[in-house]
Each structure stands twice: as C-alpha cells, then as structure tokens.
Scaffold this motif. Sequence first.
Motif, mmCIF file in Angstrom:
data_model
loop_
_atom_site.group_PDB
_atom_site.id
_atom_site.type_symbol
_atom_site.label_atom_id
_atom_site.label_comp_id
_atom_site.label_asym_id
_atom_site.label_seq_id
_atom_site.Cartn_x
_atom_site.Cartn_y
_atom_site.Cartn_z
ATOM 1 N N PRO A 140 0.864 -1.256 -0.009
ATOM 2 C CA PRO A 140 0.019 0.102 -0.085
ATOM 3 C C PRO A 140 0.832 1.201 0.048
ATOM 4 N N ASP A 141 0.555 2.282 -0.904
ATOM 5 C CA ASP A 141 1.602 3.374 -1.004
ATOM 6 C C ASP A 141 0.736 4.613 -0.147
ATOM 7 N N ARG A 142 1.598 5.638 -0.133
ATOM 8 C CA ARG A 142 1.206 6.890 0.885
ATOM 9 C C ARG A 142 1.199 8.115 -0.053
ATOM 10 N N GLY A 182 -15.151 9.766 -0.467
ATOM 11 C CA GLY A 182 -15.357 8.375 -0.323
ATOM 12 C C GLY A 182 -14.225 7.608 -0.187
ATOM 13 N N ASN A 183 -13.012 8.225 -0.004
ATOM 14 C CA ASN A 183 -11.927 7.476 0.021
ATOM 15 C C ASN A 183 -11.446 6.912 1.485
ATOM 16 N N ASP A 184 -11.340 5.655 1.646
ATOM 17 C CA ASP A 184 -11.106 5.049 2.884
ATOM 18 C C ASP A 184 -9.680 4.959 3.274
ATOM 19 N N ILE A 185 -9.080 6.121 3.669
ATOM 20 C CA ILE A 185 -7.579 6.423 3.898
ATOM 21 C C ILE A 185 -7.391 6.760 5.308
ATOM 22 N N ARG A 186 -6.125 6.442 6.019
ATOM 23 C CA ARG A 186 -5.697 7.249 6.939
ATOM 24 C C ARG A 186 -5.325 8.456 6.495
ATOM 25 N N ALA A 187 -5.935 9.515 7.296
ATOM 26 C CA ALA A 187 -5.541 11.101 6.891
ATOM 27 C C ALA A 187 -5.053 11.845 8.189
ATOM 28 N N ALA A 188 -4.027 12.398 7.854
ATOM 29 C CA ALA A 188 -3.749 13.479 9.040
ATOM 30 C C ALA A 188 -3.212 14.850 8.204
ATOM 31 N N LEU A 189 -3.003 15.844 9.148
ATOM 32 C CA LEU A 189 -2.550 17.374 8.762
ATOM 33 C C LEU A 189 -1.630 17.710 9.539
ATOM 34 N N VAL A 190 -0.442 18.128 8.870
ATOM 35 C CA VAL A 190 0.415 18.483 9.607
ATOM 36 C C VAL A 190 0.751 20.212 9.014
ATOM 37 N N CYS A 191 0.888 20.952 9.850
ATOM 38 C CA CYS A 191 1.033 22.450 9.444
ATOM 39 C C CYS A 191 2.517 23.188 9.694
ATOM 40 N N ALA A 221 1.895 2.604 8.355
ATOM 41 C CA ALA A 221 1.563 2.494 9.714
ATOM 42 C C ALA A 221 1.144 1.184 10.372
ATOM 43 N N PHE A 222 0.311 0.501 9.350
ATOM 44 C CA PHE A 222 -0.194 -0.979 9.382
ATOM 45 C C PHE A 222 -0.044 -1.818 8.209
ATOM 46 N N LYS A 223 0.533 -2.995 8.524
ATOM 47 C CA LYS A 223 0.410 -3.972 7.357
ATOM 48 C C LYS A 223 -0.829 -4.359 6.527
ATOM 49 N N ARG A 224 -1.830 -4.457 7.348
ATOM 50 C CA ARG A 224 -3.293 -4.710 6.961
ATOM 51 C C ARG A 224 -3.578 -3.658 6.152
ATOM 52 N N ASP A 225 -3.356 -2.611 6.144
ATOM 53 C CA ASP A 225 -3.660 -1.427 5.184
ATOM 54 C C ASP A 225 -3.666 -1.818 3.736
ATOM 55 N N ARG A 226 -2.640 -2.756 3.385
ATOM 56 C CA ARG A 226 -2.584 -3.126 2.036
ATOM 57 C C ARG A 226 -3.792 -3.654 1.422
ATOM 58 N N ARG A 227 -4.648 -4.219 2.317
ATOM 59 C CA ARG A 227 -5.946 -4.503 1.667
ATOM 60 C C ARG A 227 -7.293 -3.520 2.060
ATOM 61 N N LYS A 261 -10.734 -9.105 11.311
ATOM 62 C CA LYS A 261 -10.489 -8.409 12.599
ATOM 63 C C LYS A 261 -9.219 -8.607 13.268
ATOM 64 N N ALA A 262 -8.673 -9.820 12.872
ATOM 65 C CA ALA A 262 -7.609 -10.367 13.619
ATOM 66 C C ALA A 262 -6.487 -9.462 13.856
ATOM 67 N N ASP A 263 -6.066 -8.667 12.588
ATOM 68 C CA ASP A 263 -4.901 -7.955 12.599
ATOM 69 C C ASP A 263 -5.230 -6.219 12.848
#
Length: 377
Positions: free
Chosen positions: A65-67, A309-318, A351-357, A362-364
């Motif tokens: 999974p890319d960033r 509708g993007n299911d992504i982890r998002a952060a904001l740095v300023c 951040a998490f390997k599981r985010d490649r999917r 639930k396990a991971d």
Amino acid sequence: MRRLEVDTDYLLRVLFMMLNTPSPTGMTDTIVHYVCGELESMGIDYELTRRGAIRANLPGVRYSPDRAIIGHVDTLGAIVKGLKDNGRLELAMIGHWSARFAEGARCTIYGDDHKTFRGTIMPLKASGHAFNEEIDTQPTSWQNVEVRVDEFCHTKADLQHVGINIGDHVSIDAQPEITDTGFINSRHLDDKAGVAAMLAAAKAVQDNGVELPVDCHLLFTISEEVGVGASSILHGDVAEMVSVDNGTIAPGQNTSEYGVTVAMQDMTGPFDWHLTRRLIGLCREFGIEHERDVFRYYRSDAASALEAGNDIRAALVCFAVDGSHGWERTHMKSLEAMARLLSLYMQTDPAFKRDRRAIGPKADFPRQQMQYEDGAE
C-alpha cells in the motif's frame, strides 16, 4: 531511516518563484507548469489530471500500500462581478477571505486574448478629504470595495472598450519579503510555503539516494481554496495521506510558530489516531520542534479526500502562519522543520501492514488503547 539535510536555499527559491506566480483558483495552469518543471529537474515522474492537479511518484521497494503527501497550489483571489458606471469594478471573492485584507491591495485583472490590466482594490469611500469620518464607519464587505483600474476608464462603456468583462479573474499581488531574522511576509503562503517544503523534502530524498519502503505520491491540487481539493486525484492503493497546510497563530491556538504543528482535528472531525501519533513520534525521535492543535474553522485537502469516499488514514501537518488568509507571516525555521518531518515520514513503513487491503479480517486490526509501538506493525 535517517535525518536528511534540507536545502533551504532551494526551498526559498522555489517559494519566492511560486509566490510571484499568480494562481487564484481557476487560473492555475502557469504554476502547474512550474511545479512540473521542478519535478522534472529532480527526475521525479508525474502525471496530470484533466484540469491540472499533479500526481508525482517517488518509487519505493513496494508499490502497495502506498502513501500520499498533499498540498495545494491554488490561492485566494477575486473575480469581476460587475462593471460599474463610474468605470470601476465590483468584485466577488475566490475562496473565503475578508474584504478587510483586500483594501489597498494591488492586483491584476486577466481579460480575454491575454490582455492584463493593473489596478488597486479600494474602499468605496477612500478619501478622508472627501468623506471625513465616514471612511472609518463604512462597513467591511465585498460590496464596499471596488477596483480602481489603471486605464482611462470612467464609465462602464470605457471598461468594455479596453476589454474588461464580467468573470475576469483577479490576482492579488503577493508582495513577498524575507527579513534578516528569517521571517517571511507575503500573501499566499497558504499553501505555497507548504508546497515548497514538500519539494524540498523530495529533493533531500533524491539527492541522498534514499530507498523508500513504499511508493510515495506527491499530490498538488488546484482547487483546495474552494473546497474541492483532493477529491479526484487519489487512487485505490493509497492507504494513508498527510495533508500539508498552514497552522494558525492566534490567541487560543497552540500552533508552533517555529516548528511543525500536528492537527488533531479540524471542522470536519478528528484525524486518524494512529497516523497523527506516528508523526508526533517522528518529531520526538528526531528532535523536531512541534505542537498539537485543534482548529475549529478550518478544512484541508484531507477533508475533500474523505468526503469523496476514500477509505484512507488521513493526517494534517502545518507550518506556522500568523494572519492566515490576510497579511500572512511564517518563519524559515517552521518551513525547514516541515521539510525535515516529511523527508522522515517518506522513509517509514506504512502504519499497518493490514492496510494493503481495502478490507480484511478483525484479527490484525489495531486497538487504540494499546501502546502505539505494540500496534505499529
């Protein structure tokens, strides 16, 4: 992972070139070409959307999974709302900013067939010799300013004759200046200072031949100031995204004036619990001055990406900005800290390997009440 030196001379050169390149939302082609040229000079591949948003790619060992790291090249501005009988122009704002900060601004009007005209945004009652105390009591609003055009225009017909039309874009002069103490004063630091820091971080990675763990996309949007932003530039492989924008120096805020501020929430809701704390952890580990803050009246490219509708982890740095959307000021230390943080973030594993999917068992799945390090992998 290692701390990389940031080429601050490059950062400043790019910043001042962009500040002197007008790019109000809807008129961003020129600055898109400029940013593309900088990417080409660093050997970074990129592609454009139909309207000119840029998606560049720094390849990693794995492609998914890319960033993504995202900033915007469009700025506030105005548009001609009406041609007035006195030979002046009525304006409507592009983006959200107060007419209080428009009064007195030098500007350029962009007509058809590459015609340009210079002018000044003036309050309707501009002379104390004519209006006495009324210059202080008139309301502050876009209906109470007009553009005094530097042409022989004294009627609506005169404006039409020289080639000015309703709907012409108006750019506001940035007037950038840097002091010996490192303060940068200019309009449109939002978000050209953030884009300059992104490019400086990419240059540090490229110059040092750093091998990244996963692909990192540098995204440059063209309509953030009107709320569209990143809604159409992401693709399904992006698992986490860091938005780069300005932090507010003001009473009641906790923004770092000479470092990086990690936003925990803006008006659209909290940012990803894990990704924000990873960024804070990088600041702590590598001695980057930083603070946390919450913004009540603020949205960024992250909001438009999530709303699309993007299911992504998002952060904001300023990076720090005093007087945002007005007479803006930042400091070189804040921009350098931002570039350093981004160059470190590019070197981290997801951040998490599981985010490649996009979806999984639930396990991971992580637990927020656990120590961050226990769930990082």
